[in-house]
Design a protein around this motif. Structure first.
Motif, PDB file in Angstrom:
ATOM      1  N   PHE A  91     112.616  31.811  61.437  1.00 44.17           N
ATOM      2  CA  PHE A  91     111.747  32.957  61.708  1.00 44.17           C
ATOM      3  C   PHE A  91     110.930  32.783  62.989  1.00 44.17           C
ATOM      4  CE2 PHE A  91     112.671  32.845  57.206  1.00 44.17           C
ATOM      5  CZ  PHE A  91     112.985  34.176  56.927  1.00 44.17           C
ATOM      6  N   ALA A  92     111.175  31.700  63.727  1.00 45.85           N
ATOM      7  CA  ALA A  92     110.341  31.368  64.885  1.00 45.85           C
ATOM      8  C   ALA A  92     110.413  32.411  65.989  1.00 45.85           C
ATOM      9  CB  ALA A  92     110.728  29.994  65.436  1.00 45.85           C
ATOM     10  N   GLY A  93     111.527  33.134  66.086  1.00 46.41           N
ATOM     11  CA  GLY A  93     111.678  34.102  67.173  1.00 46.41           C
ATOM     12  C   GLY A  93     111.494  35.540  66.724  1.00 46.41           C
ATOM     13  N   ASN A  94     110.782  35.769  65.599  1.00 47.23           N
ATOM     14  CA  ASN A  94     110.648  37.115  65.028  1.00 47.23           C
ATOM     15  C   ASN A  94     111.977  37.859  65.048  1.00 47.23           C
ATOM     16  OD1 ASN A  94     107.969  37.386  64.122  1.00 47.23           O
ATOM     17  ND2 ASN A  94     107.266  37.464  66.246  1.00 47.23           N
ATOM     18  N   PRO A  95     112.980  37.341  64.345  1.00 50.48           N
ATOM     19  CA  PRO A  95     114.331  37.903  64.436  1.00 50.48           C
ATOM     20  C   PRO A  95     114.456  39.220  63.675  1.00 50.48           C
ATOM     21  CG  PRO A  95     114.287  36.192  62.783  1.00 50.48           C
ATOM     22  CD  PRO A  95     112.926  36.207  63.397  1.00 50.48           C
ATOM     23  N   ARG A  96     115.523  39.972  63.966  1.00 45.68           N
ATOM     24  CA  ARG A  96     115.836  41.165  63.179  1.00 45.68           C
ATOM     25  C   ARG A  96     116.634  40.759  61.945  1.00 45.68           C
ATOM     26  NH1 ARG A  96     118.926  45.144  67.032  1.00 45.68           N
ATOM     27  NH2 ARG A  96     118.718  46.561  65.260  1.00 45.68           N
ATOM     28  N   MET A  97     117.390  39.653  62.094  1.00 34.72           N
ATOM     29  CA  MET A  97     118.241  39.235  60.992  1.00 34.72           C
ATOM     30  C   MET A  97     118.224  37.705  60.891  1.00 34.72           C
ATOM     31  SD  MET A  97     122.216  40.141  60.344  1.00 34.72           S
ATOM     32  CE  MET A  97     123.013  39.497  58.859  1.00 34.72           C
ATOM     33  N   VAL A  98     118.165  37.203  59.660  1.00 33.61           N
ATOM     34  CA  VAL A  98     118.240  35.746  59.489  1.00 33.61           C
ATOM     35  C   VAL A  98     119.443  35.368  58.626  1.00 33.61           C
ATOM     36  CG1 VAL A  98     115.789  35.231  59.803  1.00 33.61           C
ATOM     37  CG2 VAL A  98     116.643  35.788  57.525  1.00 33.61           C
ATOM     38  N   PHE A  99     119.989  34.186  58.934  1.00 29.55           N
ATOM     39  CA  PHE A  99     121.097  33.612  58.168  1.00 29.55           C
ATOM     40  C   PHE A  99     120.555  32.365  57.480  1.00 29.55           C
ATOM     41  CE2 PHE A  99     122.953  36.111  61.470  1.00 29.55           C
ATOM     42  CZ  PHE A  99     124.068  36.694  60.877  1.00 29.55           C
ATOM     43  N   GLY A 131     118.185  46.038  57.163  1.00 28.30           N
ATOM     44  CA  GLY A 131     117.308  46.098  56.005  1.00 28.30           C
ATOM     45  C   GLY A 131     117.922  45.598  54.710  1.00 28.30           C
ATOM     46  N   GLU A 132     119.174  45.162  54.747  1.00 19.27           N
ATOM     47  CA  GLU A 132     119.793  44.652  53.524  1.00 19.27           C
ATOM     48  C   GLU A 132     119.431  43.182  53.300  1.00 19.27           C
ATOM     49  OE1 GLU A 132     123.796  46.753  52.120  1.00 19.27           O
ATOM     50  OE2 GLU A 132     124.055  45.635  53.970  1.00 19.27           O
ATOM     51  N   LEU A 133     119.426  42.794  52.014  1.00 18.58           N
ATOM     52  CA  LEU A 133     119.298  41.378  51.676  1.00 18.58           C
ATOM     53  C   LEU A 133     120.546  41.025  50.879  1.00 18.58           C
ATOM     54  CD1 LEU A 133     116.002  39.726  50.386  1.00 18.58           C
ATOM     55  CD2 LEU A 133     118.256  38.693  50.258  1.00 18.58           C
ATOM     56  N   HIS A 135     111.847  40.490  54.313  1.00 18.48           N
ATOM     57  CA  HIS A 135     112.712  41.612  53.957  1.00 18.48           C
ATOM     58  C   HIS A 135     111.909  42.897  53.781  1.00 18.48           C
ATOM     59  CE1 HIS A 135     115.103  43.949  50.856  1.00 18.48           C
ATOM     60  NE2 HIS A 135     115.811  44.005  51.961  1.00 18.48           N
ATOM     61  N   GLU A 136     110.734  42.788  53.137  1.00 19.51           N
ATOM     62  CA  GLU A 136     109.905  43.981  52.938  1.00 19.51           C
ATOM     63  C   GLU A 136     109.388  44.524  54.265  1.00 19.51           C
ATOM     64  OE1 GLU A 136     107.171  42.697  49.943  1.00 19.51           O
ATOM     65  OE2 GLU A 136     108.802  42.739  48.451  1.00 19.51           O
ATOM     66  N   GLY A 137     109.261  43.647  55.246  1.00 19.79           N
ATOM     67  CA  GLY A 137     108.856  44.088  56.580  1.00 19.79           C
ATOM     68  C   GLY A 137     110.024  44.664  57.382  1.00 19.79           C
ATOM     69  N   GLY A 138     111.160  44.878  56.741  1.00 14.42           N
ATOM     70  CA  GLY A 138     112.289  45.518  57.410  1.00 14.42           C
ATOM     71  C   GLY A 138     113.362  44.550  57.875  1.00 14.42           C
ATOM     72  N   GLY A 139     113.177  43.257  57.616  1.00 12.03           N
ATOM     73  CA  GLY A 139     114.140  42.253  58.086  1.00 12.03           C
ATOM     74  C   GLY A 139     115.424  42.263  57.262  1.00 12.03           C
TER      75      GLY A 139
END
Lengths: 246, 293
Positions: free
Chosen positions: B143-151, B30-32, B175-179
């Motif tokens: 975001f194509a794979g509905n990831p938990r974390m993006v770089f 949940g961090e950005l 991020h607001e959706g929990g990413g």
């Protein structure tokens, strides 16, 4: 796993079809050699024509494998897209498989003009089952060349790959007896010939299309070359970490 | 909170060059997090370790509880290419399909492209897109794979202000959706707009790891430039250099510096005060860091 191989193959095929110069190049060369060497010299002899047609197909397959594959892989490694693809959740296998399947498709396309020229301008004869087995022998015999192509592509920069793959291609094709039958070449060439992989690949194709018995040393050496090339390609992939600061 | 990505005492060398020097960093669910630093500071190396592109020389790198080298672990992350290097001959829809094929939880193609303002371009060849459209497509692919974390490595470089804000909205929504997001950027403004936590790297080490506000104060330095023969000892000077007959001073507090300068009675002329670039600020901080070592 199979869906990933499909995705990678589809992607590479689309690239190949959209920029068809590679396809044209690998079809043109064996077709031109066919018109220059086979039609005028063996056109009247059915066995010699059939055999030479098989050799020209192998030359097309070799050029797609050695030159086409090494240059594409080396060029792709220099693009920022390559490290991105390496971050996708897939190991090296789908990528290797995609490359090999796409190259096989290129090889099959490059045989079409050769077959058409053989049918129209020479007395080469073949039955449909023999042609199909011959194409299988072609794809099988091309495997070590594809692996060498992958090896060169992962080791060399693209400019080097263009040069090195040609330097490798011509001597191997000539020594293997693909341009001229090994029997009419000088003694020392006949001695070396069974030890280059193109001779073994040629022997397989000649055996299934014209019913000769293959030179077993050459066929065994083809297997040896396949193993060596596979090890080399695997090693080259692992050592490749893309550009240093990418 | 769950830790999604972590390095423990990680060192990475390229031959003689030390790119990362015993870096320990935790990124929680949940961090950005904004990753800042000048070129060559080790930002890209750090991201490359997290996404499995490189291996550390020593230390431990963990991603989603496993190793980033494991393709199955990487199903939970999304990455954006650093430069616009998308295959030119493919169509937008085809490249999304290719990337999506790698993930069990695919995002809907239409929805994904819509989120980044690319709805009408599904059938367009990538070579025919504008630079901004390519950039947005690159970010969309993360975001194509509905990831938990993006770089996201430099996601908005080369975009105009409007396109940049549209991209920011996409990142904020995720991020607001929990990413969870790890973001690098050359633009301090971008980090300010998006991140809550900022990690500053320089010379392969973590120089600061704090809230945006704290780090902004730290890099909020100014360049004071003037012509003078000699200068007295002045307060708050991080770095100074002489060039073309002028003296350039980098300081955190230009007001106090000028007051002290005037009070000292030193003759000077052509006084200029201007904001430093982020790059210069980092150079100043990293130079200071080296002095203290």
């Amino acid at each position: 796993m199979s869906s990933l191989i499909l995705a990678h193959t589809r992607y590479l095929m689309l690239e190949q079809i959209r920029v068809p110069i590679g396809l044209v190049a690998s079809s043109f060369f064996p077709a031109a050699s066919m018109l220059a060497f086979v039609v005028p010299f063996t056109g009247d002899d059915p066995v010699a024509s059939t055999r030479a047609t098989g050799s020209m197909m192998m030359i097309g397959a070799m050029s797609a494998a050695l030159m086409g594959l090494s240059i594409t892989v080396a060029q792709d490694r220099e693009l920022p897209w390559n490290p991105y693809v390496r971050t996708l959740p897939a190991g090296p296998f789908p990528r290797f498989a995609g490359r090999i399947l796409t190259t096989m498709a290129t090889m099959l396309v490059s045989t079409i003009p050769v077959v058409v020229i053989a049918a129209l301008f020479t007395t080469a004869t073949i039955t449909v089952p023999k042609l199909l087995i011959g194409l299988l022998a072609l794809l099988g015999g091309a495997v070590p060349f594809m692996l060498i192509g992958l090896f060169l592509g992962f080791v060399l920069a693209s400019k080097a790959a263009i040069g090195v793959s040609q330097v490798v291609f011509f001597p191997i094709a000539i020594l293997g007896g693909l341009f001229l039958p090994p029997q009419i070449m000088p003694d020392f060439v006949q001695k070396v010939s069974p030890f280059v992989p193109s001779r073994g690949a040629g022997e397989l194709i000649w055996a299934v299309t014209t019913g000769t018995s293959p030179n077993m040393v050459a066929v065994i050496m083809l297997g040896v070359w396949t193993v060596i090339a596979a090890l080399a390609a695997g090693w080259a992939y692992r050592r490749d970490e893309g550009r240093r600061f990418s | 909170m769950t830790i999604l990505a972590r390095t423990v005492e990680v060192t990475r060398r390229y031959g003689d060059v030390l790119a990362l020097d015993r870096v320990s960093l935790d990124i929680r669910a949940g961090e950005l997090v904004g990753l800042l630093g000048p070129n060559g500071a080790g930002k890209s190396t750090l991201i490359n370790l997290f996404v499995g592109l490189r291996k550390q020389t020593s230390g431990t790198v963990e991603l989603l509880g496993g190793s980033p080298q494991d393709p199955v672990v990487r199903r939970g992350i999304g990455v954006t290419p650093q430069e616009t290097g998308l295959p030119e001959s493919l169509r937008v829809g085809e490249i999304v399909d290719f990337v999506s094929a790698h993930y069990p939880k695919k995002a809907d193609k239409g929805e994904l492209l819509g989120r980044f303002g690319l709805d009408d371009l599904v059938k367009r060849q990538i070579g025919g897109l504008s630079g901004g459209q390519k950039r947005r497509l690159g970010v969309a692919l993360a975001f194509a794979g509905n990831p938990r974390m993006v770089f996201l490595d430099e996601p908005t470089t080369g975009l105009d202000v409007e396109a940049r804000r549209a991209l920011w909205d996409g990142i904020k929504d995720f991020h607001e959706g929990g990413g969870t997001v790890l973001l690098t950027s050359h633009y301090l403004e971008e980090i300010e707009a998006l991140a809550q936590r900022v990690v500053v790297v320089g010379h392969g080490r973590v120089l600061a790891d704090d809230t945006v506000r704290a780090v902004r104060d730290m890099v909020g330095v100014r360049r004071v430039s003037l012509a003078a023969e000699n200068l007295p000892e002045l307060p708050g000077v991080l770095a100074s250099e002489r060039a073309d007959g002028r003296i350039n001073l980098v300081t955190t507090d230009p007001d106090r510096l000028v007051v002290e300068l005037v009070r000292s009675g030193t003759p000077f002329s052509g006084l200029e005060i201007r904001p430093t670039s982020l790059e210069e600020a980092f150079l100043a901080i990293t130079a200071k860091e080296t002095e203290h070592v």
